[in-house]
Design a protein around this motif. Sequence first.
Motif, PDB file in Angstrom:
ATOM      1  N   VAL A 120      35.406  44.031  35.010  1.00 43.25           N
ATOM      2  CA  VAL A 120      36.259  43.453  36.055  1.00 43.25           C
ATOM      3  C   VAL A 120      37.639  43.147  35.478  1.00 43.25           C
ATOM      4  O   VAL A 120      38.663  43.519  36.058  1.00 43.25           O
ATOM      5  N   LYS A 121      37.674  42.481  34.334  1.00 40.68           N
ATOM      6  CA  LYS A 121      38.953  42.142  33.701  1.00 40.68           C
ATOM      7  C   LYS A 121      39.774  43.392  33.406  1.00 40.68           C
ATOM      8  O   LYS A 121      40.974  43.446  33.677  1.00 40.68           O
ATOM      9  N   LEU A 122      39.120  44.385  32.832  1.00 42.77           N
ATOM     10  CA  LEU A 122      39.834  45.603  32.472  1.00 42.77           C
ATOM     11  C   LEU A 122      40.331  46.352  33.705  1.00 42.77           C
ATOM     12  O   LEU A 122      41.433  46.909  33.688  1.00 42.77           O
ATOM     13  N   ALA A 123      39.552  46.355  34.776  1.00 40.34           N
ATOM     14  CA  ALA A 123      39.983  47.015  36.008  1.00 40.34           C
ATOM     15  C   ALA A 123      41.217  46.316  36.579  1.00 40.34           C
ATOM     16  O   ALA A 123      42.157  46.976  37.047  1.00 40.34           O
ATOM     17  N   HIS A 126      30.827  40.902  46.118  1.00 43.60           N
ATOM     18  CA  HIS A 126      30.367  39.511  46.170  1.00 43.60           C
ATOM     19  C   HIS A 126      29.559  39.151  44.927  1.00 43.60           C
ATOM     20  O   HIS A 126      29.677  38.043  44.397  1.00 43.60           O
ATOM     21  N   TYR A 127      28.759  40.087  44.443  1.00 40.59           N
ATOM     22  CA  TYR A 127      28.015  39.870  43.209  1.00 40.59           C
ATOM     23  C   TYR A 127      28.982  39.723  42.029  1.00 40.59           C
ATOM     24  O   TYR A 127      28.860  38.798  41.225  1.00 40.59           O
ATOM     25  N   THR A 147      38.121  32.148  39.668  1.00 41.59           N
ATOM     26  CA  THR A 147      37.769  33.247  40.570  1.00 41.59           C
ATOM     27  C   THR A 147      38.484  34.536  40.151  1.00 41.59           C
ATOM     28  O   THR A 147      39.477  34.498  39.411  1.00 41.59           O
ATOM     29  N   ILE A 148      37.980  35.636  40.647  1.00 39.71           N
ATOM     30  CA  ILE A 148      38.642  36.924  40.414  1.00 39.71           C
ATOM     31  C   ILE A 148      40.052  36.875  40.981  1.00 39.71           C
ATOM     32  O   ILE A 148      41.007  37.370  40.355  1.00 39.71           O
ATOM     33  N   GLU A 149      40.210  36.261  42.141  1.00 40.76           N
ATOM     34  CA  GLU A 149      41.523  36.184  42.781  1.00 40.76           C
ATOM     35  C   GLU A 149      42.519  35.426  41.897  1.00 40.76           C
ATOM     36  O   GLU A 149      43.667  35.839  41.753  1.00 40.76           O
ATOM     37  N   LYS A 150      42.072  34.316  41.309  1.00 45.06           N
ATOM     38  CA  LYS A 150      42.943  33.540  40.425  1.00 45.06           C
ATOM     39  C   LYS A 150      43.307  34.353  39.176  1.00 45.06           C
ATOM     40  O   LYS A 150      44.457  34.351  38.730  1.00 45.06           O
ATOM     41  N   TYR A 151      42.325  35.061  38.625  1.00 40.62           N
ATOM     42  CA  TYR A 151      42.586  35.910  37.464  1.00 40.62           C
ATOM     43  C   TYR A 151      43.608  36.997  37.815  1.00 40.62           C
ATOM     44  O   TYR A 151      44.522  37.281  37.045  1.00 40.62           O
ATOM     45  N   PHE A 204      31.607  36.595  37.968  1.00 40.80           N
ATOM     46  CA  PHE A 204      32.870  36.328  37.286  1.00 40.80           C
ATOM     47  C   PHE A 204      33.171  34.829  37.284  1.00 40.80           C
ATOM     48  O   PHE A 204      33.486  34.251  36.244  1.00 40.80           O
ATOM     49  N   SER A 205      33.063  34.205  38.438  1.00 39.95           N
ATOM     50  CA  SER A 205      33.350  32.765  38.551  1.00 39.95           C
ATOM     51  C   SER A 205      32.419  31.934  37.685  1.00 39.95           C
ATOM     52  O   SER A 205      32.858  30.986  37.030  1.00 39.95           O
ATOM     53  N   SER A 206      31.147  32.299  37.667  1.00 37.79           N
ATOM     54  CA  SER A 206      30.196  31.508  36.889  1.00 37.79           C
ATOM     55  C   SER A 206      30.413  31.651  35.387  1.00 37.79           C
ATOM     56  O   SER A 206      30.232  30.694  34.639  1.00 37.79           O
TER      57      SER A 206
END
Length: 192
Positions: free
Chosen positions: A76-79, A109-110, A122-126, A115-117
């Motif tokens: 997720v981070k790399l994307a 959603h998964y 959140t992904i949005e904040k990142y 990611f948040s946990s």
Amino acid sequence: MATTKLYIKNMVCDRCKKVVAEELNKLGYTVLHVGLGEAEITTEAKEIELEKIKEVMTDNGFDLLDDRKTKLIEQVKLAIIELIHQQGEADLHVNTSDYLAEKIGQDYHYLSSLFSSFEGITIEKYLILQRIERVKELLVYNELSLKEIAHKLGYSSVAHLSNQFKKVTGLTPTHFKEVKEEKRKTIDKVHE
């Protein structure tokens, strides 16, 4: 001869990919592919020495990931890093949740919950933090106007960019440009 895919944290630039490839070659592995956060190798030996690879990666500032969930977080981070820092302008006008779900092959959603946990944000904040780092970079280069930067990074307006920038940094983009005291972070350290 079997291939093995390795997931490597903190590998976020072309120089990182080069270092990883060189180190894996030194260990005697044939490197088939190196991308952001991953490498694919083969070896003549029967077993891949993961502990040795882990040690060498750690010595070079990387972490070898071995847990499935940790690998997904890194993907997720790399994307997001790839989307914000390395893709073209048109790519930033895509729906992030659709982009991540398609790129990683998992339900958004998964991914978002995972990611948040794990990361505490959140992904949005990142994504926002990565965008602001990119804005800082473009402001320092001083090649584009604020309007051009806003468009390039998918903001709806200069006001939207300015408000988000001030929320994150405490400075307006114009003030940031003037003082340049707010040091930029490396993209793998943005959420810290």
